[in-house]
Scaffold this motif. Structure first.
Motif, PDB file in Angstrom:
ATOM      1  N   GLY A   8       6.083  21.473 -14.698  1.00  0.00           N
ATOM      2  CA  GLY A   8       5.884  20.711 -15.924  1.00  0.00           C
ATOM      3  C   GLY A   8       6.481  19.321 -15.920  1.00  0.00           C
ATOM      4  N   LEU A   9       6.626  18.707 -14.753  1.00  0.00           N
ATOM      5  CA  LEU A   9       7.175  17.359 -14.695  1.00  0.00           C
ATOM      6  C   LEU A   9       6.086  16.330 -14.961  1.00  0.00           C
ATOM      7  CD1 LEU A   9       9.406  17.634 -11.512  1.00  0.00           C
ATOM      8  CD2 LEU A   9      10.141  17.630 -13.890  1.00  0.00           C
ATOM      9  N   ASP A  10       6.462  15.221 -15.556  1.00  0.00           N
ATOM     10  CA  ASP A  10       5.548  14.108 -15.753  1.00  0.00           C
ATOM     11  C   ASP A  10       5.730  13.145 -14.581  1.00  0.00           C
ATOM     12  OD1 ASP A  10       4.485  14.945 -18.222  1.00  0.00           O
ATOM     13  OD2 ASP A  10       6.217  14.133 -19.288  1.00  0.00           O
ATOM     14  N   TRP A  11       4.790  13.170 -13.656  1.00  0.00           N
ATOM     15  CA  TRP A  11       4.829  12.306 -12.479  1.00  0.00           C
ATOM     16  C   TRP A  11       4.243  10.949 -12.831  1.00  0.00           C
ATOM     17  CZ3 TRP A  11       7.310  13.448  -8.022  1.00  0.00           C
ATOM     18  CH2 TRP A  11       7.685  14.770  -7.837  1.00  0.00           C
ATOM     19  N   ILE A  12       4.918   9.894 -12.412  1.00  0.00           N
ATOM     20  CA  ILE A  12       4.487   8.521 -12.669  1.00  0.00           C
ATOM     21  C   ILE A  12       4.161   7.870 -11.339  1.00  0.00           C
ATOM     22  CG2 ILE A  12       5.173   6.288 -13.602  1.00  0.00           C
ATOM     23  CD1 ILE A  12       7.213   7.889 -15.348  1.00  0.00           C
ATOM     24  N   LYS A  13       2.953   7.330 -11.232  1.00  0.00           N
ATOM     25  CA  LYS A  13       2.522   6.667 -10.008  1.00  0.00           C
ATOM     26  C   LYS A  13       3.028   5.226 -10.012  1.00  0.00           C
ATOM     27  CE  LYS A  13      -1.661   6.141  -7.273  1.00  0.00           C
ATOM     28  NZ  LYS A  13      -3.100   6.384  -7.237  1.00  0.00           N
ATOM     29  N   SER A  14       3.398   4.730  -8.860  1.00  0.00           N
ATOM     30  CA  SER A  14       3.870   3.362  -8.719  1.00  0.00           C
ATOM     31  C   SER A  14       2.853   2.376  -9.273  1.00  0.00           C
ATOM     32  CB  SER A  14       4.123   3.056  -7.243  1.00  0.00           C
ATOM     33  OG  SER A  14       4.335   1.668  -7.061  1.00  0.00           O
ATOM     34  N   THR A  15       3.326   1.360  -9.973  1.00  0.00           N
ATOM     35  CA  THR A  15       2.431   0.333 -10.505  1.00  0.00           C
ATOM     36  C   THR A  15       1.841  -0.511  -9.379  1.00  0.00           C
ATOM     37  OG1 THR A  15       4.282  -1.173 -10.839  1.00  0.00           O
ATOM     38  CG2 THR A  15       3.624   0.191 -12.713  1.00  0.00           C
ATOM     39  N   TYR A  16       2.413  -0.432  -8.201  1.00  0.00           N
ATOM     40  CA  TYR A  16       1.882  -1.155  -7.048  1.00  0.00           C
ATOM     41  C   TYR A  16       0.773  -0.367  -6.343  1.00  0.00           C
ATOM     42  CZ  TYR A  16       5.699  -4.442  -7.531  1.00  0.00           C
ATOM     43  OH  TYR A  16       6.554  -5.400  -8.008  1.00  0.00           O
ATOM     44  N   SER A  17       0.561   0.866  -6.754  1.00  0.00           N
ATOM     45  CA  SER A  17      -0.460   1.711  -6.143  1.00  0.00           C
ATOM     46  C   SER A  17      -1.817   1.396  -6.746  1.00  0.00           C
ATOM     47  CB  SER A  17      -0.145   3.188  -6.380  1.00  0.00           C
ATOM     48  OG  SER A  17       1.087   3.524  -5.806  1.00  0.00           O
ATOM     49  N   GLY A  18      -2.791   1.259  -5.902  1.00  0.00           N
ATOM     50  CA  GLY A  18      -4.155   1.023  -6.376  1.00  0.00           C
ATOM     51  C   GLY A  18      -4.971   2.291  -6.252  1.00  0.00           C
ATOM     52  N   ASP A  19      -6.251   2.184  -6.473  1.00  0.00           N
ATOM     53  CA  ASP A  19      -7.150   3.323  -6.372  1.00  0.00           C
ATOM     54  C   ASP A  19      -7.798   3.414  -4.998  1.00  0.00           C
ATOM     55  OD1 ASP A  19      -6.657   4.134  -8.988  1.00  0.00           O
ATOM     56  OD2 ASP A  19      -8.210   2.799  -9.780  1.00  0.00           O
ATOM     57  N   GLU A  20      -7.375   2.574  -4.061  1.00  0.00           N
ATOM     58  CA  GLU A  20      -7.960   2.556  -2.733  1.00  0.00           C
ATOM     59  C   GLU A  20      -7.450   3.686  -1.842  1.00  0.00           C
ATOM     60  OE1 GLU A  20      -5.848  -0.511  -3.472  1.00  0.00           O
ATOM     61  OE2 GLU A  20      -7.458  -0.750  -4.894  1.00  0.00           O
ATOM     62  N   GLY A  21      -6.401   4.377  -2.249  1.00  0.00           N
ATOM     63  CA  GLY A  21      -5.869   5.481  -1.465  1.00  0.00           C
ATOM     64  C   GLY A  21      -4.880   5.055  -0.403  1.00  0.00           C
ATOM     65  N   GLY A  22      -4.213   3.948  -0.591  1.00  0.00           N
ATOM     66  CA  GLY A  22      -3.219   3.474   0.366  1.00  0.00           C
ATOM     67  C   GLY A  22      -1.929   4.263   0.284  1.00  0.00           C
ATOM     68  N   GLU A  23      -0.848   3.658   0.682  1.00  0.00           N
ATOM     69  CA  GLU A  23       0.461   4.306   0.664  1.00  0.00           C
ATOM     70  C   GLU A  23       1.027   4.245  -0.748  1.00  0.00           C
ATOM     71  OE1 GLU A  23       2.786   2.447   3.670  1.00  0.00           O
ATOM     72  OE2 GLU A  23       1.296   2.852   5.199  1.00  0.00           O
ATOM     73  N   CYS A  24       1.063   5.393  -1.425  1.00  0.00           N
ATOM     74  CA  CYS A  24       1.482   5.453  -2.824  1.00  0.00           C
ATOM     75  C   CYS A  24       2.581   6.497  -3.009  1.00  0.00           C
ATOM     76  CB  CYS A  24       0.306   5.830  -3.718  1.00  0.00           C
ATOM     77  SG  CYS A  24      -1.134   4.784  -3.493  1.00  0.00           S
ATOM     78  N   VAL A  25       3.440   6.254  -3.968  1.00  0.00           N
ATOM     79  CA  VAL A  25       4.456   7.238  -4.315  1.00  0.00           C
ATOM     80  C   VAL A  25       4.380   7.532  -5.805  1.00  0.00           C
ATOM     81  CG1 VAL A  25       6.040   6.595  -2.461  1.00  0.00           C
ATOM     82  CG2 VAL A  25       6.251   5.486  -4.671  1.00  0.00           C
ATOM     83  N   GLU A  26       4.872   8.714  -6.157  1.00  0.00           N
ATOM     84  CA  GLU A  26       5.004   9.119  -7.549  1.00  0.00           C
ATOM     85  C   GLU A  26       6.447   9.553  -7.766  1.00  0.00           C
ATOM     86  OE1 GLU A  26       0.599  10.833  -8.588  1.00  0.00           O
ATOM     87  OE2 GLU A  26       2.022  12.216  -7.699  1.00  0.00           O
ATOM     88  N   VAL A  27       6.937   9.340  -8.980  1.00  0.00           N
ATOM     89  CA  VAL A  27       8.321   9.649  -9.327  1.00  0.00           C
ATOM     90  C   VAL A  27       8.326  10.510 -10.582  1.00  0.00           C
ATOM     91  CG1 VAL A  27      10.538   8.628 -10.009  1.00  0.00           C
ATOM     92  CG2 VAL A  27       9.090   7.447  -8.359  1.00  0.00           C
TER      93      VAL A  27
END
Length: 66
Positions: A8-27
């Motif tokens: 039940g955690l609310d994961w937040i995707k990096s604002t630097y992440s795009g929709d292209e599927g590159g290197e992304c992190v969630e916190v």
């Protein structure tokens, strides 16, 4: 080593992440830690940081110490 995965955690995707599927992190903020995961491998490994360590990391980033 604690391998528990809080539900039940609310994961937040990096604002630097795009929709292209590159290197992304969630916190996500858990009770005793801040968790970080790869947004493409949501069921994969997670890093856990003590809240004060995470706060210090963000502070240093803001000061240009990265």
């Amino acid at each position: 080593m604690n391998t528990e995965r809080p539900a039940g955690l609310d994961w937040i995707k990096s604002t630097y992440s795009g929709d292209e599927g590159g290197e992304c992190v969630e916190v996500a903020a858990a009770l005793s830690a801040v968790l970080v995961r790869d947004s493409k491998e949501r069921g994969g490994p997670q890093l856990a940081f003590a809240r004060d360590a995470w706060t210090g990391f963000l502070f240093d980033l803001g000061q240009g110490k990265s």
